[in-house]
Design an enzyme around this catalytic site. Structure first.
Site, PDB file in Angstrom:
ATOM      1  N   HIS A 159      34.714 -32.457  13.058  1.00  0.00           N
ATOM      2  CA  HIS A 159      33.628 -33.364  13.447  1.00  0.00           C
ATOM      3  C   HIS A 159      32.351 -33.001  12.720  1.00  0.00           C
ATOM      4  CE1 HIS A 159      33.907 -30.048  16.367  1.00  0.00           C
ATOM      5  NE2 HIS A 159      32.593 -30.092  16.451  1.00  0.00           N
ATOM      6  N   ASP A 219      27.220 -36.900  21.399  1.00  0.00           N
ATOM      7  CA  ASP A 219      27.555 -35.563  21.907  1.00  0.00           C
ATOM      8  C   ASP A 219      27.119 -35.503  23.378  1.00  0.00           C
ATOM      9  OD1 ASP A 219      27.910 -32.496  20.401  1.00  0.00           O
ATOM     10  OD2 ASP A 219      27.256 -32.601  22.492  1.00  0.00           O
ATOM     11  N   ILE A 220      27.985 -34.977  24.197  1.00  0.00           N
ATOM     12  CA  ILE A 220      27.738 -34.937  25.636  1.00  0.00           C
ATOM     13  C   ILE A 220      26.641 -33.924  25.999  1.00  0.00           C
ATOM     14  CG2 ILE A 220      29.467 -33.166  26.261  1.00  0.00           C
ATOM     15  CD1 ILE A 220      29.417 -36.416  28.090  1.00  0.00           C
ATOM     16  N   HIS A 235      28.284 -33.265  13.040  1.00  0.00           N
ATOM     17  CA  HIS A 235      27.151 -33.526  13.924  1.00  0.00           C
ATOM     18  C   HIS A 235      26.085 -34.274  13.122  1.00  0.00           C
ATOM     19  CE1 HIS A 235      28.149 -30.422  17.120  1.00  0.00           C
ATOM     20  NE2 HIS A 235      28.867 -29.937  16.126  1.00  0.00           N
ATOM     21  N   GLU A 249      34.056 -24.856  18.615  1.00  0.00           N
ATOM     22  CA  GLU A 249      34.384 -25.130  20.022  1.00  0.00           C
ATOM     23  C   GLU A 249      35.582 -26.075  20.149  1.00  0.00           C
ATOM     24  OE1 GLU A 249      32.153 -27.511  23.498  1.00  0.00           O
ATOM     25  OE2 GLU A 249      30.836 -26.207  22.347  1.00  0.00           O
TER      26      GLU A 249
HETATM   27  P1  AMP Z   1      31.467 -27.361  17.710  1.00  0.00           P
HETATM   28  O1  AMP Z   1      32.989 -27.408  17.823  1.00  0.00           O
HETATM   29  O2  AMP Z   1      30.950 -25.957  17.722  1.00  0.00           O
HETATM   30  O3  AMP Z   1      30.948 -28.139  16.551  1.00  0.00           O
HETATM   31  O4  AMP Z   1      30.891 -28.049  19.041  1.00  0.00           O
HETATM   32  C1  AMP Z   1      31.568 -29.079  19.697  1.00  0.00           C
HETATM   33  C2  AMP Z   1      30.592 -30.128  20.192  1.00  0.00           C
HETATM   34  O5  AMP Z   1      31.331 -31.113  20.904  1.00  0.00           O
HETATM   35  C3  AMP Z   1      29.501 -29.604  21.134  1.00  0.00           C
HETATM   36  O6  AMP Z   1      28.225 -30.004  20.641  1.00  0.00           O
HETATM   37  C4  AMP Z   1      29.840 -30.272  22.480  1.00  0.00           C
HETATM   38  O7  AMP Z   1      28.690 -30.599  23.236  1.00  0.00           O
HETATM   39  C5  AMP Z   1      30.595 -31.517  22.032  1.00  0.00           C
HETATM   40  N1  AMP Z   1      31.549 -32.021  23.019  1.00  0.00           N
HETATM   41  C6  AMP Z   1      32.525 -31.326  23.656  1.00  0.00           C
HETATM   42  N2  AMP Z   1      33.226 -32.131  24.487  1.00  0.00           N
HETATM   43  C7  AMP Z   1      32.676 -33.364  24.368  1.00  0.00           C
HETATM   44  C8  AMP Z   1      32.943 -34.627  24.969  1.00  0.00           C
HETATM   45  N3  AMP Z   1      33.931 -34.797  25.854  1.00  0.00           N
HETATM   46  N4  AMP Z   1      32.174 -35.687  24.622  1.00  0.00           N
HETATM   47  C9  AMP Z   1      31.187 -35.537  23.724  1.00  0.00           C
HETATM   48  N5  AMP Z   1      30.876 -34.374  23.103  1.00  0.00           N
HETATM   49  C10 AMP Z   1      31.604 -33.297  23.432  1.00  0.00           C
END
Ligand code: AMP
Length: 131
Positions: A93, A29-30, A95, A88
């Protein structure tokens, strides 16, 4: 239009890859909430994790388990916590977060600020333990 995560799995957008097989891809995760915070995605696009059919969801969890074993070996932690939100990014996905205490899985606070070099080093450490 492809999601950002589809483009990551296809190698069109860079990521710190941790593991992959034919169906799934794992990368850091970024904006990590803890060191080694990893996302597991299916390569085929689907928004909501509970729209994935039972057999594939089982394979996704088995893949996540192998990633978690690698995280446990590579990152000092008590165990690996698992969370699914998806508010988001509209691409399912999981975590996977190495934790030692409950607050390590708090998503509402400040994220760790790690450099690209630090993320690369953490990903390499986990990748080395992936079997
Ligand atoms: P959620 O959809 O609420 O589970 O959160 C999306 C997750 O994706 C967040 O923790 C972001 O930090 C992560 N994220 C978004 N864009 C990227 C990326 N390009 N590379 C890695 N992680 C990402």
């Amino acid at each position: 239009m492809a999601t950002i995560f589809s483009r990551i799995a296809a190698g069109e957008i860079p990521s710190h890859k941790v593991a992959e097989d034919e169906e799934f891809y794992a990368f850091l995760d970024i904006n990590p909430v803890a060191v080694g915070h990893t996302l597991v995605i299916p390569k085929a696009e689907v928004d909501y994790i509970f729209d994935i059919d039972d057999a594939k969801l089982g394979r996704m969890m088995a893949f996540a388990k192998r990633v978690a074993r690698a995280q446990e070996a590579a990152i000092p932690c008590k165990r690996v916590g698992l969370a699914v939100m998806g508010l988001e990014v509209p691409h399912a996905h999981i975590h996977l977060i190495p934790i030692t205490k409950e607050s390590d899985m708090y998503f509402g606070g400040a994220k760790l600020s790690l450099t690209q070099d630090e993320l690369a080093e953490i990903a390499a450490r986990i990748r080395k333990e992936y079997k």
